[in-house]
Each structure stands twice: as C-alpha cells, then as structure tokens.
Design a protein around this motif. Structure first.
Motif, PDB file in Angstrom:
ATOM      1  N   MET A   1       0.871  -1.065  -0.100  1.00 40.74           N
ATOM      2  CA  MET A   1       0.118  -0.159   0.479  1.00 40.74           C
ATOM      3  C   MET A   1       0.830   1.293  -0.286  1.00 40.74           C
ATOM      4  O   MET A   1       1.532   1.322   0.496  1.00 40.74           O
ATOM      5  CB  MET A   1      -0.758  -0.550   1.431  1.00 40.74           C
ATOM      6  N   SER A   2       0.794   2.029  -1.092  1.00 41.74           N
ATOM      7  CA  SER A   2       1.350   3.116  -1.158  1.00 41.74           C
ATOM      8  C   SER A   2       1.247   4.577   0.073  1.00 41.74           C
ATOM      9  O   SER A   2       0.159   4.882   0.557  1.00 41.74           O
ATOM     10  CB  SER A   2       0.859   3.799  -2.521  1.00 41.74           C
ATOM     11  N   THR A   3       2.424   4.996   0.813  1.00 34.31           N
ATOM     12  CA  THR A   3       1.360   6.051   1.491  1.00 34.31           C
ATOM     13  C   THR A   3       1.716   7.792   1.055  1.00 34.31           C
ATOM     14  O   THR A   3       1.596   8.583   1.731  1.00 34.31           O
ATOM     15  CB  THR A   3       2.829   6.231   2.262  1.00 34.31           C
ATOM     16  N   LYS A   4       1.819   7.398  -0.252  1.00 29.22           N
ATOM     17  CA  LYS A   4       1.995   8.809  -0.859  1.00 29.22           C
ATOM     18  C   LYS A   4       0.903  10.097  -1.234  1.00 29.22           C
ATOM     19  O   LYS A   4       0.134   9.528  -1.397  1.00 29.22           O
ATOM     20  CB  LYS A   4       3.001   8.523  -2.833  1.00 29.22           C
ATOM     21  N   ARG A   5       0.961  11.262  -1.209  1.00 30.01           N
ATOM     22  CA  ARG A   5      -0.480  11.557  -0.701  1.00 30.01           C
ATOM     23  C   ARG A   5      -0.984  12.544  -2.182  1.00 30.01           C
ATOM     24  O   ARG A   5      -0.053  12.544  -2.945  1.00 30.01           O
ATOM     25  CB  ARG A   5      -0.068  13.084  -0.476  1.00 30.01           C
ATOM     26  N   VAL A   6      -1.965  12.087  -2.457  1.00 33.00           N
ATOM     27  CA  VAL A   6      -2.607  12.613  -3.985  1.00 33.00           C
ATOM     28  C   VAL A   6      -3.278  14.349  -3.171  1.00 33.00           C
ATOM     29  O   VAL A   6      -4.453  14.123  -3.682  1.00 33.00           O
ATOM     30  CB  VAL A   6      -3.400  11.906  -4.292  1.00 33.00           C
TER      31      VAL A   6
END
Length: 75
Positions: A1-6
């Motif tokens: 699961m990615s933790t980058k903010r969109v």
C-alpha cells in the motif's frame, strides 16, 4: 500500500482521479476533472483551496464539500 499523498490538482490528474464536490445547499453532487482546473489555478493547488461555486443553485465555497467530505456526505 502506498503512502504518497494525492493532494494537488497535478497529482490527481496524473493518477486519473476526479474531485468529488457536493453542495450542502441543494444536494448537487459532481465529480470534476482536475485537468480542467490546472490552467486556471495551477498544478500545485489543493482542491480545498479552490473557490468552488455550485452550478445549480449558485452557493459559494462555505456551502460546498470537497474530497472525502463530499464522498462521505453523498448518501
């Protein structure tokens, strides 16, 4: 699961995501393409900082829910 903010118009557009927007005054719900807003507000702008206005009743930003709040309030 990615933790980058969109969290910006540019990132939303890159990931082909739409911005959910709901008017609390009349209940109008729409999903807006971020690419149509990038030229006007810039790619780094957060959707919450755009001066939204309802296309149905004309309500201004204080009556508009954006993003997760609009999605949760849709029901």
């Amino acid at each position: 699961m990615s933790t980058k903010r969109v969290d910006s118009l540019g990132r939303l557009s890159y990931h082909n995501l739409k911005i959910p927007v709901k008017c609390r005054a009349c209940g109008h719900f729409a999903e807006v393409e971020p690419s149509s807003l990038i030229l006007r507000f810039g790619w780094a702008t957060e959707p919450e900082h755009i001066p939204w206005r309802c296309s149905v009743c004309g309500a201004r930003r204080r009556m508009i829910l954006v993003g997760r709040a609009a999605r949760m309030h849709r029901s």
